[in-house]
Write a protein that holds these residues in place. Sequence first.
Motif, mmCIF file in Angstrom:
data_model
loop_
_atom_site.group_PDB
_atom_site.id
_atom_site.type_symbol
_atom_site.label_atom_id
_atom_site.label_comp_id
_atom_site.label_asym_id
_atom_site.label_seq_id
_atom_site.Cartn_x
_atom_site.Cartn_y
_atom_site.Cartn_z
ATOM 1 N N GLN A 1 0.825 -1.205 0.000
ATOM 2 C CA GLN A 1 0.000 0.000 0.000
ATOM 3 C C GLN A 1 0.859 1.253 0.000
ATOM 4 N N VAL A 2 1.972 1.212 0.728
ATOM 5 C CA VAL A 2 2.853 2.370 0.809
ATOM 6 C C VAL A 2 3.427 2.678 -0.565
ATOM 7 N N GLN A 3 3.716 1.625 -1.301
ATOM 8 C CA GLN A 3 4.271 1.831 -2.644
ATOM 9 C C GLN A 3 3.214 2.416 -3.587
ATOM 10 N N ALA A 4 1.972 2.137 -3.345
ATOM 11 C CA ALA A 4 0.895 2.595 -4.215
ATOM 12 C C ALA A 4 0.574 4.070 -3.991
ATOM 13 N N VAL A 5 0.924 4.608 -2.803
ATOM 14 C CA VAL A 5 0.582 5.993 -2.467
ATOM 15 C C VAL A 5 1.232 6.973 -3.440
ATOM 16 N N PRO A 6 2.538 6.887 -3.723
ATOM 17 C CA PRO A 6 3.118 7.837 -4.674
ATOM 18 C C PRO A 6 2.468 7.733 -6.057
ATOM 19 N N ALA A 7 2.166 6.562 -6.468
ATOM 20 C CA ALA A 7 1.531 6.380 -7.786
ATOM 21 C C ALA A 7 0.129 6.993 -7.766
ATOM 22 N N LEU A 8 -0.571 6.782 -6.660
ATOM 23 C CA LEU A 8 -1.919 7.355 -6.538
ATOM 24 C C LEU A 8 -1.864 8.874 -6.485
ATOM 25 N N ARG A 9 -0.823 9.374 -5.740
ATOM 26 C CA ARG A 9 -0.670 10.826 -5.675
ATOM 27 C C ARG A 9 -0.357 11.399 -7.062
ATOM 28 N N ALA A 10 0.468 10.746 -7.787
ATOM 29 C CA ALA A 10 0.820 11.180 -9.143
ATOM 30 C C ALA A 10 -0.420 11.135 -10.031
ATOM 31 N N GLU A 11 -1.177 10.055 -9.869
ATOM 32 C CA GLU A 11 -2.420 9.926 -10.647
ATOM 33 C C GLU A 11 -3.423 11.018 -10.263
ATOM 34 N N LEU A 12 -3.505 11.306 -8.922
ATOM 35 C CA LEU A 12 -4.402 12.354 -8.430
ATOM 36 C C LEU A 12 -3.955 13.715 -8.969
ATOM 37 N N ALA A 13 -2.655 13.986 -8.932
ATOM 38 C CA ALA A 13 -2.129 15.252 -9.433
ATOM 39 C C ALA A 13 -2.411 15.390 -10.923
ATOM 40 N N GLN A 14 -2.232 14.287 -11.640
ATOM 41 C CA GLN A 14 -2.507 14.306 -13.077
ATOM 42 C C GLN A 14 -4.005 14.531 -13.333
ATOM 43 N N ALA A 15 -4.848 13.894 -12.520
ATOM 44 C CA ALA A 15 -6.295 14.066 -12.664
ATOM 45 C C ALA A 15 -6.694 15.509 -12.335
ATOM 46 N N GLN A 16 -6.069 16.064 -11.263
ATOM 47 C CA GLN A 16 -6.378 17.450 -10.898
ATOM 48 C C GLN A 16 -5.919 18.411 -11.996
ATOM 49 N N GLN A 17 -4.762 18.112 -12.559
ATOM 50 C CA GLN A 17 -4.249 18.938 -13.641
ATOM 51 C C GLN A 17 -5.182 18.842 -14.866
ATOM 52 N N GLY A 18 -5.636 17.624 -15.134
ATOM 53 C CA GLY A 18 -6.581 17.420 -16.246
ATOM 54 C C GLY A 18 -7.890 18.153 -15.980
ATOM 55 N N LYS A 19 -8.333 18.088 -14.698
ATOM 56 C CA LYS A 19 -9.562 18.778 -14.317
ATOM 57 C C LYS A 19 -9.391 20.282 -14.477
ATOM 58 N N ALA A 20 -8.251 20.826 -14.038
ATOM 59 C CA ALA A 20 -7.981 22.251 -14.150
ATOM 60 C C ALA A 20 -7.952 22.666 -15.623
ATOM 61 N N GLN A 21 -7.337 21.835 -16.449
ATOM 62 C CA GLN A 21 -7.267 22.134 -17.873
ATOM 63 C C GLN A 21 -8.677 22.110 -18.488
ATOM 64 N N GLN A 22 -9.471 21.126 -18.073
ATOM 65 C CA GLN A 22 -10.854 21.040 -18.570
ATOM 66 C C GLN A 22 -11.674 22.250 -18.117
ATOM 67 N N GLU A 23 -11.433 22.694 -16.872
ATOM 68 C CA GLU A 23 -12.151 23.868 -16.380
ATOM 69 C C GLU A 23 -11.759 25.111 -17.180
ATOM 70 N N GLU A 24 -10.471 25.235 -17.512
ATOM 71 C CA GLU A 24 -10.011 26.358 -18.328
ATOM 72 C C GLU A 24 -10.663 26.312 -19.711
ATOM 73 N N GLU A 25 -10.725 25.095 -20.267
ATOM 74 C CA GLU A 25 -11.363 24.931 -21.569
ATOM 75 C C GLU A 25 -12.854 25.274 -21.483
ATOM 76 N N MET A 26 -13.486 24.861 -20.360
ATOM 77 C CA MET A 26 -14.906 25.161 -20.160
ATOM 78 C C MET A 26 -15.114 26.674 -20.096
ATOM 79 N N VAL A 27 -14.224 27.371 -19.371
ATOM 80 C CA VAL A 27 -14.319 28.830 -19.274
ATOM 81 C C VAL A 27 -14.144 29.445 -20.663
#
Length: 116
Positions: A1-27
């Motif tokens: 599980q500890v090893q999965a946390v960095p990958a999940l964080r990276a995935e979360l950061a990528q998802a947040q970045q994708g969400k932010a980009q989508q929000e910018e596109e929506m605006v």
Amino acid sequence: QVQAVPALRAELAQAQQGKAQQEEEMVAYEEQRQQLHWELRKLQGCQEQNKQEALALEKRLQELSSQAQQWQQLHQDSERALAVRDEELVVCKVELAFLKEKLGKALEQVRGRSRQ
């Protein structure tokens, strides 16, 4: 599980970045939609104005056509009246010529009697 946390964080950061980009596109899309909507209203306003101008011009054309018909009728009436007057003038000239001739004959008769 500890090893999965960095990958999940990276995935979360990528998802947040994708969400932010989508929000910018929506605006951006929303701004573009509003701009297009404004342009559409402006074009509709111009179209309505053009329609009103066309109706006004059509009305004016009808008025001018009616006026032209009235003038044409007046012209035809005037031509007919003038033709009648011309005929009356011809009749008067013929009568005048007849009366002159009659007067001339009457004068000749009077002179002829005076000489006798």
